[in-house]
Scaffold this motif. Structure first.
Motif, PDB file in Angstrom:
ATOM      1  N   MET A 149       0.828  -1.210   0.000  1.00 47.73           N
ATOM      2  CA  MET A 149       0.000   0.000   0.000  1.00 47.73           C
ATOM      3  C   MET A 149       0.859   1.255   0.000  1.00 47.73           C
ATOM      4  O   MET A 149       0.624   2.173  -0.791  1.00 47.73           O
ATOM      5  CB  MET A 149      -0.906  -0.025   1.243  1.00 47.73           C
ATOM      6  CG  MET A 149      -1.952   1.047   1.246  1.00 47.73           C
ATOM      7  SD  MET A 149      -3.174   0.759  -0.034  1.00 47.73           S
ATOM      8  CE  MET A 149      -2.893   2.139  -1.082  1.00 47.73           C
ATOM      9  N   ILE A 150       1.850   1.296   0.888  1.00 46.25           N
ATOM     10  CA  ILE A 150       2.707   2.481   0.976  1.00 46.25           C
ATOM     11  C   ILE A 150       3.393   2.735  -0.366  1.00 46.25           C
ATOM     12  O   ILE A 150       3.436   3.859  -0.851  1.00 46.25           O
ATOM     13  CB  ILE A 150       3.764   2.313   2.095  1.00 46.25           C
ATOM     14  CG1 ILE A 150       3.095   2.189   3.469  1.00 46.25           C
ATOM     15  CG2 ILE A 150       4.789   3.447   2.067  1.00 46.25           C
ATOM     16  CD1 ILE A 150       2.276   3.364   3.921  1.00 46.25           C
ATOM     17  N   PHE A 151       3.870   1.688  -1.017  1.00 45.01           N
ATOM     18  CA  PHE A 151       4.578   1.897  -2.270  1.00 45.01           C
ATOM     19  C   PHE A 151       3.648   2.132  -3.445  1.00 45.01           C
ATOM     20  O   PHE A 151       4.025   2.802  -4.402  1.00 45.01           O
ATOM     21  CB  PHE A 151       5.605   0.793  -2.515  1.00 45.01           C
ATOM     22  CG  PHE A 151       6.854   1.116  -1.752  1.00 45.01           C
ATOM     23  CD1 PHE A 151       7.808   1.948  -2.297  1.00 45.01           C
ATOM     24  CD2 PHE A 151       7.016   0.668  -0.460  1.00 45.01           C
ATOM     25  CE1 PHE A 151       8.925   2.304  -1.577  1.00 45.01           C
ATOM     26  CE2 PHE A 151       8.132   1.022   0.277  1.00 45.01           C
ATOM     27  CZ  PHE A 151       9.093   1.840  -0.283  1.00 45.01           C
ATOM     28  N   THR A 152       2.448   1.654  -3.405  1.00 43.48           N
ATOM     29  CA  THR A 152       1.470   2.027  -4.426  1.00 43.48           C
ATOM     30  C   THR A 152       1.213   3.528  -4.355  1.00 43.48           C
ATOM     31  O   THR A 152       1.212   4.232  -5.375  1.00 43.48           O
ATOM     32  CB  THR A 152       0.158   1.243  -4.232  1.00 43.48           C
ATOM     33  OG1 THR A 152       0.421  -0.142  -4.444  1.00 43.48           O
ATOM     34  CG2 THR A 152      -0.924   1.719  -5.185  1.00 43.48           C
ATOM     35  N   ILE A 153       1.018   4.024  -3.150  1.00 43.86           N
ATOM     36  CA  ILE A 153       0.794   5.462  -2.947  1.00 43.86           C
ATOM     37  C   ILE A 153       2.044   6.248  -3.347  1.00 43.86           C
ATOM     38  O   ILE A 153       1.967   7.254  -4.062  1.00 43.86           O
ATOM     39  CB  ILE A 153       0.398   5.742  -1.486  1.00 43.86           C
ATOM     40  CG1 ILE A 153      -1.015   5.203  -1.229  1.00 43.86           C
ATOM     41  CG2 ILE A 153       0.504   7.221  -1.159  1.00 43.86           C
ATOM     42  CD1 ILE A 153      -1.427   5.200   0.226  1.00 43.86           C
TER      43      ILE A 153
END
Length: 165
Positions: A75-79
């Protein structure tokens, strides 16, 4: 959904970009990108847009420590990629030191970063520590390897605060 796939998120923008998402345990997070020119104000030749990335838990209905969740990394890296890659901003990541766990956060973010970017990235990451009184601040600078002022931005980042010593 596979365990490493990201959660759904919502984005609001204005003075800052705020991404919000909730986990399966109803733990709510915000990932903010806040324009932060203060770091490089004295260096107008850089012409760099600099943002701070802030990851916060805004609601933990379980209380206590957060349960392990392999989807948070995704999630953090998608964002991060949604915000960062199209613009090639310079980004300063500062680990929260409010509870004395900044070194653990720094290690976790580094592990996430290198796991997600190994061999497939245009991103360069530079780390340093700064001392503010009794507090050690862990900082990372992340920017595109193709940024036209990469070397100069890195040089300035590595020297920030040194002039006050």
């Amino acid at each position: 959904m596979e365990p490493s796939s990201p959660y759904a998120y919502e984005l609001s923008s204005g003075d800052q970009y705020v991404y919000r998402f909730a986990t399966n345990n109803e733990i709510r997070y915000e990932v903010k990108f806040v324009l932060s020119t203060d770091y490089f104000d004295a260096y107008s030749d850089l012409d760099a847009e600099v943002f701070e990335m802030i990851i916060s838990v805004v609601d933990n209905p379980l209380g206590g420590r957060l349960p392990a969740d392999g989807r948070i990394e995704a999630m953090i890296f998608t964002i991060f990629e949604d915000f960062f890659l199209p613009q090639r901003y310079a980004l300063v990541f500062i680990c929260d030191s409010s509870d004395g766990r900044e070194q653990a956060r720094f290690r976790k973010f580094n592990n996430w970063f290198y796991h997600r970017t190994v061999g497939i990235t245009d991103l360069a990451k530079f780390d340093r520590m700064a001392i503010d009184g009794d507090i050690i601040i862990f900082l990372s600078l992340i920017l595109s390897r193709r940024h036209p002022k990469l070397s100069r931005i890195v040089d300035v980042f590595m020297q920030l605060g040194e002039e006050e010593k």
